[in-house]
Enzyme design. Structure first.
Site, PDB file in Angstrom:
ATOM      1  CG  ASP A  11      -4.109   1.249   8.748  1.00 14.87           C
ATOM      2  OD1 ASP A  11      -3.043   1.158   8.099  1.00 14.87           O
ATOM      3  OD2 ASP A  11      -5.228   1.139   8.209  1.00 14.87           O
TER       4      ASP A  11
ATOM      5  CG  ASP B  66      -2.737  -6.052   4.139  1.00 14.96           C
ATOM      6  OD1 ASP B  66      -3.426  -6.994   4.584  1.00 14.96           O
ATOM      7  OD2 ASP B  66      -3.183  -4.898   4.009  1.00 14.96           O
TER       8      ASP B  66
ATOM      9  CD  GLU C 136      -3.334   0.691   1.890  1.00 12.27           C
ATOM     10  OE1 GLU C 136      -4.380   1.325   1.666  1.00 12.27           O
ATOM     11  OE2 GLU C 136      -3.196  -0.052   2.879  1.00 12.27           O
TER      12      GLU C 136
ATOM     13  CE1 TYR D 175      -3.441  -3.869   0.893  1.00 14.42           C
ATOM     14  CE2 TYR D 175      -3.319  -2.460  -1.040  1.00 14.42           C
ATOM     15  CZ  TYR D 175      -3.876  -2.765   0.189  1.00 14.42           C
ATOM     16  OH  TYR D 175      -4.867  -1.976   0.700  1.00 14.42           O
TER      17      TYR D 175
ATOM     18  CG  ASN E 236      -6.808  -6.958   3.059  1.00 12.64           C
ATOM     19  OD1 ASN E 236      -7.179  -6.414   4.103  1.00 12.64           O
ATOM     20  ND2 ASN E 236      -6.386  -6.275   2.006  1.00 12.64           N
TER      21      ASN E 236
END
Length: 253
Positions: free
Chosen positions: A241, A144, A35, A105, A146
């Site tokens: 985050d 990541d 990201e 990602y 997800n």
């Protein structure tokens, strides 16, 4: 060998929040980010001693991945085949003599699950790709992803069942991948550890109270599991985050 992975949620913003201090402190062989949210020429990082490989999304301020490495790869590949994921800059693969490094990602299924079918197709293509690589040499797969794989990987499991990142379908794809010859390095070392997360909502005091999800992973080929020395999470590192995760592998015998 030391590997770091971190969803920086915008590298330009993260640089202003201490990214370079952490980067220098870690002194990693491979530093993978997701990201990045930038285009070519929008950020210049002076990372002495590191090769830099960027996969930019076509859409400005969106997605993107990068790998910074002390070791020049034999080959570099962006995306998986000719699918649309390349437009979003979501995958970089570096090939070395003894392994592949795949930085990813993974697309979010979105709050209303509108993108869940696309997400499941992505998982199927990526799993085939990882298996093809694994047939040639071991794989280190990170990023990541997800998805919180099991209830132990999310603070409020019961209330999140069926939500994006914790649907039965997404979790099943992770289970299938691991069953095909891969290992979740953190869970290999800490199979029962609770309250270890890598992402927290920006809502008030959520991170302070550690109401999080573990959705960032280092996953390796099964035959590398005996070389896992360190598989840890750095929850106190701010700037995004998400927090960084770390893998250290011993040299094979």
């Amino acid at each position: 060998m030391k590997f770091i992975s971190w969803n920086v949620n915008g590298i330009r913003a993260c640089v202003k929040k201490g990214f370079l201090d952490f980067f220098e402190q870690m002194d990693a062989d491979f530093f993978c980010i997701q990201e990045t949210k930038c285009q070519a020429g929008q950020v210049e990082l002076a990372l002495e001693g590191y090769e830099q490989y960027w996969n930019y999304a076509q859409k400005k301020g969106y997605s993107g991945t990068a790998i910074f490495t002390k070791h020049k790869p034999m080959t570099v590949h962006y995306g998986v085949g000719e699918d649309s994921s390349q437009e979003e800059g979501r995958i970089i693969t570096l090939e070395y003599e003894h392994f592949y490094l795949v930085n990813v990602y993974t697309p979010n299924a979105q709050r209303d699950l509108a993108r869940l079918p696309l997400r499941l197709q992505w998982e199927e293509r990526l799993a085939l790709y990882l298996q093809e690589l694994d047939a040639k040499k071991p794989v280190v797969y990170c990023g990541d992803l997800n998805v919180a794989h099991e209830e132990i990987d999310i603070k409020n499991a019961k209330s999140n069942i069926g939500n994006s990142g914790f649907t039965y379908e997404e979790r099943a794809k992770m289970t299938e991948l691991l069953a095909s010859g891969f290992v979740d390095t953190f869970r290999y070392q800490q199979p029962d550890a609770t309250d270890h997360y890598t992402w927290w909502s920006y809502m008030n005091k959520v991170r302070e109270r550690n109401i999080g999800w573990r959705i960032d992973y280092f996953i390796v080929s099964e035959r590398l599991k005996e070389q896992i020395d360190v598989a840890t999470i750095h929850p106190h590192i701010m700037g995004s985050d998400h927090c960084p995760i770390e893998l250290q592998l011993r040299k094979g015998s």
